[in-house]
Write an enzyme that holds these catalytic residues in place. Structure first.
Site, PDB file in Angstrom:
ATOM      1  N   HIS A 179      -8.440   0.869  -3.724  1.00 19.45           N
ATOM      2  CA  HIS A 179      -9.324   0.680  -2.574  1.00 19.45           C
ATOM      3  C   HIS A 179     -10.014   2.011  -2.291  1.00 19.45           C
ATOM      4  CE1 HIS A 179      -9.422  -0.391   2.042  1.00 19.45           C
ATOM      5  NE2 HIS A 179     -10.635  -0.247   1.530  1.00 19.45           N
TER       6      HIS A 179
ATOM      7  N   ASP B 172      -6.257  -6.482   4.842  1.00 22.85           N
ATOM      8  CA  ASP B 172      -5.657  -5.151   4.727  1.00 22.85           C
ATOM      9  C   ASP B 172      -5.592  -4.464   6.093  1.00 22.85           C
ATOM     10  OD1 ASP B 172      -4.850  -2.600   4.031  1.00 22.85           O
ATOM     11  OD2 ASP B 172      -6.590  -2.166   2.768  1.00 22.85           O
TER      12      ASP B 172
ATOM     13  N   MET C 254     -12.138   4.377  -0.335  1.00 22.76           N
ATOM     14  CA  MET C 254     -12.757   4.707   0.951  1.00 22.76           C
ATOM     15  C   MET C 254     -13.377   6.089   0.802  1.00 22.76           C
ATOM     16  SD  MET C 254      -9.703   3.122   3.237  1.00 22.76           S
ATOM     17  CE  MET C 254      -8.618   3.107   1.823  1.00 22.76           C
TER      18      MET C 254
ATOM     19  N   MET D 142      -8.960   8.107  -0.245  1.00 22.90           N
ATOM     20  CA  MET D 142      -9.788   8.568   0.891  1.00 22.90           C
ATOM     21  C   MET D 142     -10.262   9.994   0.631  1.00 22.90           C
ATOM     22  SD  MET D 142      -7.469   7.195   4.046  1.00 22.90           S
ATOM     23  CE  MET D 142      -6.601   5.628   3.949  1.00 22.90           C
TER      24      MET D 142
ATOM     25  N   MET E 224     -10.983  -5.661   6.078  1.00 20.88           N
ATOM     26  CA  MET E 224     -10.169  -4.671   6.790  1.00 20.88           C
ATOM     27  C   MET E 224      -9.813  -5.216   8.169  1.00 20.88           C
ATOM     28  SD  MET E 224      -9.602  -1.933   4.971  1.00 20.88           S
ATOM     29  CE  MET E 224      -8.729  -1.151   6.304  1.00 20.88           C
TER      30      MET E 224
ATOM     31  N   HIS F  23      -1.228  -1.349  -4.232  1.00 15.93           N
ATOM     32  CA  HIS F  23      -2.492  -1.050  -3.550  1.00 15.93           C
ATOM     33  C   HIS F  23      -2.572   0.461  -3.330  1.00 15.93           C
ATOM     34  CE1 HIS F  23      -5.871  -2.115  -0.838  1.00 15.93           C
ATOM     35  NE2 HIS F  23      -5.454  -1.099  -0.096  1.00 15.93           N
TER      36      HIS F  23
ATOM     37  N   SER G  44       0.852  -1.189   0.000  1.00 13.76           N
ATOM     38  CA  SER G  44       0.000   0.000   0.000  1.00 13.76           C
ATOM     39  C   SER G  44       0.887   1.238   0.000  1.00 13.76           C
ATOM     40  CB  SER G  44      -0.890   0.016   1.244  1.00 13.76           C
ATOM     41  OG  SER G  44      -1.373   1.329   1.444  1.00 13.76           O
TER      42      SER G  44
ATOM     43  N   ASP H 284      -4.822   3.531  -1.751  1.00  9.25           N
ATOM     44  CA  ASP H 284      -5.887   3.855  -0.803  1.00  9.25           C
ATOM     45  C   ASP H 284      -6.431   5.253  -1.085  1.00  9.25           C
ATOM     46  OD1 ASP H 284      -5.977   1.543   1.016  1.00  9.25           O
ATOM     47  OD2 ASP H 284      -3.888   2.074   1.379  1.00  9.25           O
TER      48      ASP H 284
HETATM   49  C1  DX5 Z   1      -6.018   1.741   5.713  1.00  9.89           C
HETATM   50  C2  DX5 Z   1      -5.591   1.242   4.361  1.00  9.89           C
HETATM   51  C3  DX5 Z   1      -4.470   0.271   4.366  1.00  9.89           C
HETATM   52  C4  DX5 Z   1      -3.198   0.792   4.974  1.00  9.89           C
HETATM   53  C5  DX5 Z   1      -2.378  -0.369   5.439  1.00  9.89           C
HETATM   54  O1  DX5 Z   1      -7.204   2.441   5.589  1.00  9.89           O
HETATM   55  O2  DX5 Z   1      -6.678   0.602   3.697  1.00  9.89           O
HETATM   56  O3  DX5 Z   1      -4.228  -0.208   3.044  1.00  9.89           O
HETATM   57  O4  DX5 Z   1      -2.454   1.539   4.071  1.00  9.89           O
HETATM   58  O5  DX5 Z   1      -1.256   0.115   6.116  1.00  9.89           O
HETATM   59  P1  DX5 Z   1      -0.465  -0.779   7.163  1.00  9.89           P
HETATM   60  O6  DX5 Z   1      -0.001  -2.019   6.441  1.00  9.89           O
HETATM   61  O7  DX5 Z   1       0.665   0.097   7.606  1.00  9.89           O
HETATM   62  O8  DX5 Z   1      -1.433  -1.123   8.254  1.00  9.89           O
HETATM   63 ZN    ZN Z   2      -6.308  -0.353   1.685  1.00  5.59          ZN
END
Ligand code: DX5
Ligand code: ZN
Length: 224
Positions: free
Chosen positions: A69, A178, A71, A40, A140, A36, A11, A38
């Protein structure tokens, strides 16, 4: 779980964004299977990260498949932009989607793979009817929003439940876990049926990315 193929999706949330090109190249050379991303929006989760422009930039930097992903609220407004940006798999959350089937169909109509995700507090029953429709199920294991959090061990039961449903699905979606993935939690998640491990800080906060990915792919045996 014999012949299990372990796939790693770093990620980039934990990467150094001032040198994203180098970071992406490093994970590619280190044996990552996906990137990956993320996304947001400051609404579904408090932080704002990036949108389709950054996904498009990453797409130009790598041949690895992009696992996006989302969010965000109202993802239906953004699906096409992320598809055009080069996303290969687009994952939406169940918590803010009254019509996930429609959205999954829209993602498939754009020629992309579709995923469904659920937060640690959301029961598997919320997605049981969706799992047969998707290509990936993202469980998650931290509350979404930040990298560097601790794996919530109560989600282990949900990984087992999702795996059981997947085994009944002809299309066999891949199971992603994740959040909070390290050598120990990777081993737990894999033993419970994960196919893809998403890892941010475990990879990007280390110096040798290849060594970290190798540790996730060959986790230590469970303690006796
Ligand atoms: C959190 C994300 C994850 C995050 C994981 O909302 O969806 O993908 O980046 O990070 P680590 O591996 O550091 O928990
Ligand atoms: Zn993620």
């Amino acid at each position: 779980m014999t012949n299990q193929k372990i796939l790693i999706a770093p990620s980039i949330l934990a990467a150094d964004f001032s040198k994203l090109d180098i970071e992406i190249k490093k994970i590619e050379l280190a044996g990552a299977d996906f990137v990956h991303l993320d996304v947001m929006d400051g609404q579904f989760v408090p932080p704002i990260t990036f949108g389709d422009c950054v996904v498009a930039a990453v797409s130009r930097l790598t041949t690895l498949a992009l696992d996006v992903h989302l969010m965000i609220n109202n993802p239906e407004r953004q699906i096409e932009a992320f598809a055009k940006a080069g996303a290969d798999n687009i994952t939406i959350h169940i918590e803010n989607n009254p019509n996930p089937q429609t959205l999954i169909q829209a993602i498939h109509n754009l020629g992309k793979k579709a995923g469904i995700s659920l937060n640690p507090a959301t029961p598997v029953a919320a997605i049981s009817e969706i799992i047969p429709l998707v290509d990936t199920v993202l469980v998650m294991s931290v509350n979404p929003g930040w990298s560097g959090q601790k794996f919530i061990s109560s989600v282990e039961e949900k990984i087992v439940q999702v795996r059981q449903i997947i085994e009944t699905c002809p299309q066999r979606p891949l199971l992603e876990v994740d959040g909070g993935i390290n050598e120990q939690t990777a081993q737990r998640a894999l033993s419970l049926g994960a196919d893809i491990l998403v890892a941010g800080s475990f990879i990007f906060k280390a110096t040798d990315y290849a060594a970290q990915i190798k540790k996730l792919k060959c986790p230590p045996s469970p303690s006796l």
